[in-house]
Every structure is written in structure tokens, then in C-alpha cells.
Design an enzyme around this catalytic site. Structure first.
Site, PDB file in Angstrom:
ATOM      1  N   ASN A  10       0.845  -1.198   0.067  1.00 46.54           N
ATOM      2  CA  ASN A  10       0.050  -0.002  -0.013  1.00 46.54           C
ATOM      3  C   ASN A  10       0.734   1.167  -0.047  1.00 46.54           C
ATOM      4  O   ASN A  10       1.347   1.487   1.159  1.00 46.54           O
ATOM      5  CB  ASN A  10      -0.968   0.203   1.304  1.00 46.54           C
ATOM      6  CG  ASN A  10      -1.625   1.080   1.074  1.00 46.54           C
ATOM      7  OD1 ASN A  10      -1.685   2.020   0.474  1.00 46.54           O
ATOM      8  ND2 ASN A  10      -2.206   1.477   2.691  1.00 46.54           N
ATOM      9  N   LYS A  12       0.180   4.228  -0.239  1.00 47.37           N
ATOM     10  CA  LYS A  12      -0.783   5.215   0.306  1.00 47.37           C
ATOM     11  C   LYS A  12      -0.408   6.553  -0.659  1.00 47.37           C
ATOM     12  O   LYS A  12      -0.245   6.416  -1.698  1.00 47.37           O
ATOM     13  CB  LYS A  12      -0.096   5.669   1.934  1.00 47.37           C
ATOM     14  CG  LYS A  12      -0.116   4.507   2.735  1.00 47.37           C
ATOM     15  CD  LYS A  12       0.057   4.903   4.124  1.00 47.37           C
ATOM     16  CE  LYS A  12       0.328   3.707   4.878  1.00 47.37           C
ATOM     17  NZ  LYS A  12      -0.034   3.575   6.463  1.00 47.37           N
ATOM     18  N   HIS A  95      -9.588   1.319   4.729  1.00 45.83           N
ATOM     19  CA  HIS A  95      -8.464   1.332   5.397  1.00 45.83           C
ATOM     20  C   HIS A  95      -8.655   2.430   6.616  1.00 45.83           C
ATOM     21  O   HIS A  95      -9.341   3.252   6.468  1.00 45.83           O
ATOM     22  CB  HIS A  95      -7.317   1.955   4.415  1.00 45.83           C
ATOM     23  CG  HIS A  95      -5.934   1.815   5.093  1.00 45.83           C
ATOM     24  ND1 HIS A  95      -5.411   2.973   5.891  1.00 45.83           N
ATOM     25  CD2 HIS A  95      -5.032   1.204   4.922  1.00 45.83           C
ATOM     26  CE1 HIS A  95      -4.424   2.727   6.205  1.00 45.83           C
ATOM     27  NE2 HIS A  95      -3.868   1.551   5.587  1.00 45.83           N
ATOM     28  N   GLU A  97      -7.104   4.716   7.531  1.00 47.62           N
ATOM     29  CA  GLU A  97      -6.736   6.190   7.292  1.00 47.62           C
ATOM     30  C   GLU A  97      -8.034   6.665   6.487  1.00 47.62           C
ATOM     31  O   GLU A  97      -8.635   7.743   6.723  1.00 47.62           O
ATOM     32  CB  GLU A  97      -5.743   6.336   6.602  1.00 47.62           C
ATOM     33  CG  GLU A  97      -4.372   5.877   7.202  1.00 47.62           C
ATOM     34  CD  GLU A  97      -3.175   5.612   6.539  1.00 47.62           C
ATOM     35  OE1 GLU A  97      -3.116   5.683   5.372  1.00 47.62           O
ATOM     36  OE2 GLU A  97      -2.259   4.945   7.062  1.00 47.62           O
ATOM     37  N   GLU A 166      -5.780  -4.915  10.410  1.00 45.82           N
ATOM     38  CA  GLU A 166      -4.698  -3.989  10.591  1.00 45.82           C
ATOM     39  C   GLU A 166      -5.201  -3.333  11.913  1.00 45.82           C
ATOM     40  O   GLU A 166      -5.615  -2.291  12.041  1.00 45.82           O
ATOM     41  CB  GLU A 166      -4.845  -2.950   9.276  1.00 45.82           C
ATOM     42  CG  GLU A 166      -4.458  -3.534   8.085  1.00 45.82           C
ATOM     43  CD  GLU A 166      -3.811  -2.455   7.422  1.00 45.82           C
ATOM     44  OE1 GLU A 166      -2.762  -2.894   6.803  1.00 45.82           O
ATOM     45  OE2 GLU A 166      -4.166  -1.219   6.911  1.00 45.82           O
ATOM     46  N   GLY A 172       2.061   2.308  10.538  1.00 53.44           N
ATOM     47  CA  GLY A 172       2.864   3.378  10.647  1.00 53.44           C
ATOM     48  C   GLY A 172       3.942   3.702  11.668  1.00 53.44           C
ATOM     49  O   GLY A 172       4.403   4.987  11.715  1.00 53.44           O
ATOM     50  N   SER A 210       3.149  -2.347  10.350  1.00 57.52           N
ATOM     51  CA  SER A 210       4.401  -2.152  10.389  1.00 57.52           C
ATOM     52  C   SER A 210       5.290  -3.518  10.219  1.00 57.52           C
ATOM     53  O   SER A 210       6.162  -3.814  10.992  1.00 57.52           O
ATOM     54  CB  SER A 210       4.885  -1.716  11.910  1.00 57.52           C
ATOM     55  OG  SER A 210       4.493  -0.338  12.166  1.00 57.52           O
TER      56      SER A 210
HETATM   57  C1  PEP Z   1      -0.946   0.160   5.784  1.00 58.14           C
HETATM   58  O1  PEP Z   1      -0.878   1.236   5.266  1.00 58.14           O
HETATM   59  O2  PEP Z   1      -1.898  -0.719   5.356  1.00 58.14           O
HETATM   60  C2  PEP Z   1       0.236  -0.135   6.726  1.00 58.14           C
HETATM   61  C3  PEP Z   1       0.088  -1.587   7.001  1.00 58.14           C
HETATM   62  O3  PEP Z   1       1.289   0.509   7.134  1.00 58.14           O
HETATM   63  P1  PEP Z   1       2.498   0.342   7.863  1.00 58.14           P
HETATM   64  O4  PEP Z   1       3.184  -1.159   7.051  1.00 58.14           O
HETATM   65  O5  PEP Z   1       3.460   1.417   7.235  1.00 58.14           O
HETATM   66  O6  PEP Z   1       2.339   0.242   9.061  1.00 58.14           O
END
Ligand code: PEP
Length: 248
Positions: A10, A12, A95, A97, A166, A172, A210
Site C-alpha cells: 500500500n 498510500k 483502510h 486512514e 490492521e 506506520g 509495521s
Molecule cells: C498500511 O498502510 O496498510 C500499513 C500496514 O502501513 P505500515 O506497514 O506502514 O504500518
């Protein structure tokens, strides 16, 4: 059940024409022995670029969102039918976000998943609890509520989706759920899917939050973790390739 894992990046709101070119070429060149499915979910303006770049490789193309609407007066929205014209195979929906900054509700996320499926796009449905919800002991209740909306709206088509667990506190932040914490939630989601469809075992449940080159193997070794949704680490070819290599 032994199924092929899926590693989805992803990006982003990151990238530019030059960086995308280098990244996709490096991933395509480095993943030739990959035993898992690989996808990159890119910002909409770059779909056409990445569709061309991925040619000749097995990288699948993904979008980061999709409209719940079919077409019409919905300024700024992008329909599933449009995404399909650019060879999009996956669309992330719900997601955290999007839920947090754009007020997306469980019901809207469910409708987006339905719109994607109607046009042959596999929705990657994200669910996950905030830190406050985890600390209040509400993790199971929250993810089940988020999933229930998607199951309710999509009926028997639920076996065609991908789920991504998630935990919001892990996205992040550099804080990853332990393999045991993640597996516990994946097991809850699998049981919920089993109650909804006899094909629940073929629904990939990805972990995201992460995930990186160092922790991927132990997370991916869990019985109900079928792959990863990777944010930050998907922007660096070497890191993304190490995660792909860990998925077997
Ligand atoms: C994501 O944006 O779906 C995500 C898992 O981000 P990160 O791996 O940076 O935590």
C-alpha cells in the site's frame, strides 16, 4: 489449508513517476522466484503507469479505494468500472486512514466492497481496533462489527474478498502486533467467516501494521495469517522483496 500467500503493498499517498518506475522495475526483477502473489496498491494517477510497468511480471495492480457508486454526480470519486479499465485486480476498502480522516462507516465500506466485486475487483477489506479499543478489551467486538457489516451486505460473495487485519496502533508506528496477538484476531475473523460461508478457508486474511523484513517470517508462519498488507516497507524495493521472500 495450504494456499498461496498474498503480499500487497500500500503505497498510500507516496510516489512520483520517476520513483515508481525504479521501484516497480526493481520489484519485478527481484521477485522472479516468488512463491506468493504480489500486488501494489498505488495512487490513482499512477495506475496507468504501473499497469504498463508491471507487464511481463506477475505483479498485480491494486487501487487504494473505490467508490460505492456506479457512476454519475460524485465529484472526486473513482468507480470500480473505471478501475477495471486500468487492469486493477484489487482495491483496498475501509483502510483505517479512510475511516479516520474521511469518516467512512462500516456500512459504506461494505457497499464499496460490493461495488468492487460487481466489477470483478477483489476488495481488500481492512478491519482493526484503535489502541484505546484494545486497551478497553474491545478488539474482538470491534473487528467483528466491522466484518459483520461486510458479510451482511455481500452475502455469499463474501468468499471472494480478501480481509486485512490492521490494528490501527500498529500502522506506520513501528509497533507490530506480536504473531500471537495477530493470530488470535485472525482466528476470530476466520471463525466469523466460517459461520457465513462454507468457503471461509479460501479467504486470505492478511496482517498489516509495521510488517517489515525482520518480522515478516514469524507473522507469516501463523496458521491464519495468509499474507501481508505492507505500507512503509513497500516503498523500498529491497525491504518489500525480503517480505515477499518470507512468504512461502
Ligand atoms: C498500511 O498502510 O496498510 C500499513 C500496514 O502501513 P505500515 O506497514 O506502514 O504500518
Amino acid at each position: 489449508m495450504d494456499k498461496k500467500k498474498l503480499i500487497a503493498g500500500n503505497w498510500k499517498m507516496n510516489g512520483n513517476l520517476e520513483a515508481n518506475d525504479a521501484l516497480v522495475r526493481a520489484v519485478a526483477a527481484g521477485m522472479q522466484q516468488a512463491r506468493c502473489g504480489v500486488a501494489v496498491c498505488v495512487p490513482a494517477p499512477y495506475l496507468a503507469q504501473v499497469q504498463m510497468l508491471r507487464h511481463g511480471s506477475s505483479i498485480e495492480l491494486g487501487a487504494q479505494d473505490v467508490s460505492a457508486q456506479e457512476q454519475g454526480a460524485f465529484t472526486g470519486e473513482i468507480s470500480a468500472k473505471m478501475l477495471r479499465e486500468f487492469g486493477v485486480r484489487y482495491a483496498i476498502v475501509g483502510h483505517s486512514e479512510r475511516r479516520q480522516y474521511h469518516g467512512e462507516t462500516d456500512a459504506l465500506v461494505a457497499d464499496k466492497a460490493k461495488a468492487a466485486l460487481a466489477h470483478g475487483i477483489t476488495p481488500i477489506v481492512c478491519v482493526g481496533e484503535t489502541l484505546a479499543e484494545r486497551e478497553a478489551g474491545q478488539t474482538e467486538e470491534v473487528v467483528k462489527r466491522q466484518m459483520a457489516a461486510v458479510i451482511h451486505v455481500n452475502g455469499h460473495c463474501i468468499s471472494e474478498i480478501v480481509v486485512a487485519y490492521e490494528p490501527v496502533w500498529a500502522i506506520g508506528t513501528g509497533k507490530t502486533a506480536t504473531p500471537e496477538q495477530a493470530q488470535a484476531v485472525h482466528q476470530v475473523l476466520r471463525a466469523q467467516l466460517r459461520a457465513a460461508t462454507e468457503h471461509a478457508d479460501r479467504v486470505p486474511i492478511l496482517y498489516g501494521g509495521s510488517m517489515n523484513a525482520a518480522n515478516a517470517a514469524s507473522l507469516l508462519a501463523q496458521p491464519d495469517i495468509d499474507g501481508g498488507l505492507i505500507g512503509g516497507a513497500s516503498l523500498k524495493a529491497a525491504d518489500f522483496l525480503q517480505i515477499i521472500a518470507a512468504a512461502r
